[in-house]
Write a protein that holds these residues in place. Structure first.
Motif, mmCIF file in Angstrom:
data_model
loop_
_atom_site.group_PDB
_atom_site.id
_atom_site.type_symbol
_atom_site.label_atom_id
_atom_site.label_comp_id
_atom_site.label_asym_id
_atom_site.label_seq_id
_atom_site.Cartn_x
_atom_site.Cartn_y
_atom_site.Cartn_z
ATOM 1 N N LEU A 124 0.825 -1.297 0.163
ATOM 2 C CA LEU A 124 0.140 -0.077 -0.017
ATOM 3 C C LEU A 124 0.859 1.350 -0.106
ATOM 4 O O LEU A 124 0.573 2.165 -0.614
ATOM 5 C CB LEU A 124 -0.733 0.074 1.035
ATOM 6 N N PHE A 125 2.050 1.255 0.671
ATOM 7 C CA PHE A 125 2.711 2.285 0.638
ATOM 8 C C PHE A 125 3.283 2.782 -0.561
ATOM 9 O O PHE A 125 3.535 3.889 -1.208
ATOM 10 C CB PHE A 125 4.221 1.862 1.817
ATOM 11 N N TYR A 157 3.908 5.663 -5.423
ATOM 12 C CA TYR A 157 4.266 5.647 -7.022
ATOM 13 C C TYR A 157 3.156 5.922 -7.651
ATOM 14 O O TYR A 157 2.981 6.077 -9.064
ATOM 15 C CB TYR A 157 5.183 4.695 -7.335
ATOM 16 N N GLY A 158 1.962 5.418 -7.213
ATOM 17 C CA GLY A 158 0.655 5.467 -8.019
ATOM 18 C C GLY A 158 0.485 6.944 -8.658
ATOM 19 O O GLY A 158 0.071 6.865 -9.865
ATOM 20 N N PRO A 159 0.506 7.917 -8.039
ATOM 21 C CA PRO A 159 0.281 9.345 -8.809
ATOM 22 C C PRO A 159 1.156 9.623 -9.844
ATOM 23 O O PRO A 159 0.787 10.048 -11.062
ATOM 24 C CB PRO A 159 0.471 10.366 -7.696
ATOM 25 N N MET A 160 2.417 9.102 -9.681
ATOM 26 C CA MET A 160 3.534 9.232 -10.830
ATOM 27 C C MET A 160 3.109 8.323 -12.088
ATOM 28 O O MET A 160 3.182 8.875 -13.158
ATOM 29 C CB MET A 160 4.790 9.151 -10.405
ATOM 30 N N PHE A 209 2.190 9.560 -15.843
ATOM 31 C CA PHE A 209 2.709 8.917 -16.977
ATOM 32 C C PHE A 209 1.564 8.256 -17.918
ATOM 33 O O PHE A 209 1.492 8.596 -19.361
ATOM 34 C CB PHE A 209 3.547 7.811 -16.582
ATOM 35 N N VAL A 210 0.618 7.489 -17.531
ATOM 36 C CA VAL A 210 -0.375 6.985 -18.274
ATOM 37 C C VAL A 210 -1.209 8.228 -19.103
ATOM 38 O O VAL A 210 -1.220 7.954 -20.494
ATOM 39 C CB VAL A 210 -1.213 5.974 -17.736
#
Length: 296
Positions: free
Chosen positions: A22-23, A28-31, A35-36
């Motif tokens: 989860l961390f 890195y999820g927003p980054m 990108f996508v």
């Protein structure tokens, strides 16, 4: 075999693994999302679902975003980051060498240097900006007193990319560089220098051919920290930059005016530059590390 390995794991392994996952997603999820979304087609928007895949918004970014000169801001950030990196490396190494010996007032100097880490960044920026505005007032008063009207008319401000902004960024990067060098020299074996002196090396030769190759990976790491910390700094730059903007400041301003994936394309480009610098630094550090190991 895998079943036996699984049995060896403690009861707390899976909860901790879940927390770590989860961390990583949070970090890195927003980054990854940016990108996508930056590779959307011409009909793409700022949210999912993804509408086509293309380089359309990167081409739009190259054409410019309204009145903002992205290329000039990009160049300013690169130049400032390079200068900050050079100053951070040189000053950190020199300070690390100096602090190997007991300095009178060394503790006070150290605490003054790292104190900027605990000061709010915007306060540091405001203070530096105020100092340079006071400098402007003093210089203009001096020019007026000596009758240098021509110089006074052409004088703008001392605030600038390589004056106030450079100083503001060094208050952020230097403490990290100093802490790294102190840790490096704390475990540095002086026997290598003694051996070099026994063989007739001068202090400069000893540093250049013995000390520097051994601390080389750490010096490269300091350079990476200096550049990347400067590259995306906003708060310490905002009040100390003068009449120009760095790329992060332009990016911050564009978030309220640009409503297309071009803003994501810009974020992708800046992130790629950061990763490129990190890759070069890590590669250089690994190469220097192998060379120093072979020498030892």
């Amino acid at each position: 075999m895998s079943h036996r390995i699984g049995e060896q794991r403690s009861a707390g392994f899976w909860p901790l693994a879940l927390v770590f996952t989860l961390f990583v997603v949070f970090l890195y999820g927003p980054m990854i999302t940016i990108f996508v979304l930056s590779f959307q087609g011409p009909e793409g928007g700022l949210t999912f679902p993804l509408r086509g895949v293309s380089l359309h918004w990167f081409r739009k970014l190259a054409e410019g975003l309204g009145t903002v000169d992205i290329g000039a801001a990009f160049g300013r950030s690169l130049m400032l980051g390079a200068v900050v990196m050079a100053f951070t490396v040189v000053l950190s190494v020199l300070a690390g060498l100096a602090f190997r010996k007991r300095l009178k007032g060394g503790n006070a100097l150290f605490f003054v240097t790292v104190a900027s880490l605990i000061m709010p960044s915007i306060i540091v920026s405001l203070g530096i900006g105020l100092q340079f505005r006071l400098l402007d007032t003093g210089l203009k008063g001096a020019l007026g007193a000596i009758g240098a009207e021509g110089l006074l008319e052409n004088y703008g401000t001392a605030l600038g990319l390589l004056t106030s902004a450079l100083g503001a960024h060094l208050t952020w990067t230097l403490p990290f560089g100093l802490l790294i060098m102190f840790a490096v020299f704390n475990r540095f074996n002086p026997a290598y220098e003694e051996a070099a002196r026994d063989l007739g090396a001068t202090p400069w030769q000893s540093f250049l051919h013995v000390v520097l190759p051994l601390i080389g990976p750490s010096v490269v790491g300091i350079g990476m920290f200096g550049f990347t910390l400067s590259w995306d700094e906003i708060a310490r730059t905002s009040q100390a930059i003068g009449d120009v903007n760095t790329l992060p400041l332009e990016l911050q301003a564009l978030t309220s005016t640009v409503t297309t994936p071009s803003i994501y394309a810009l974020g992708t480009v800046t992130t790629v530059v950061s990763f490129a610098v990190m890759a070069i630094a890590l590669g250089s550090a690994a190469l220097l590390g192998r060379r120093s190991t072979r020498r030892r």
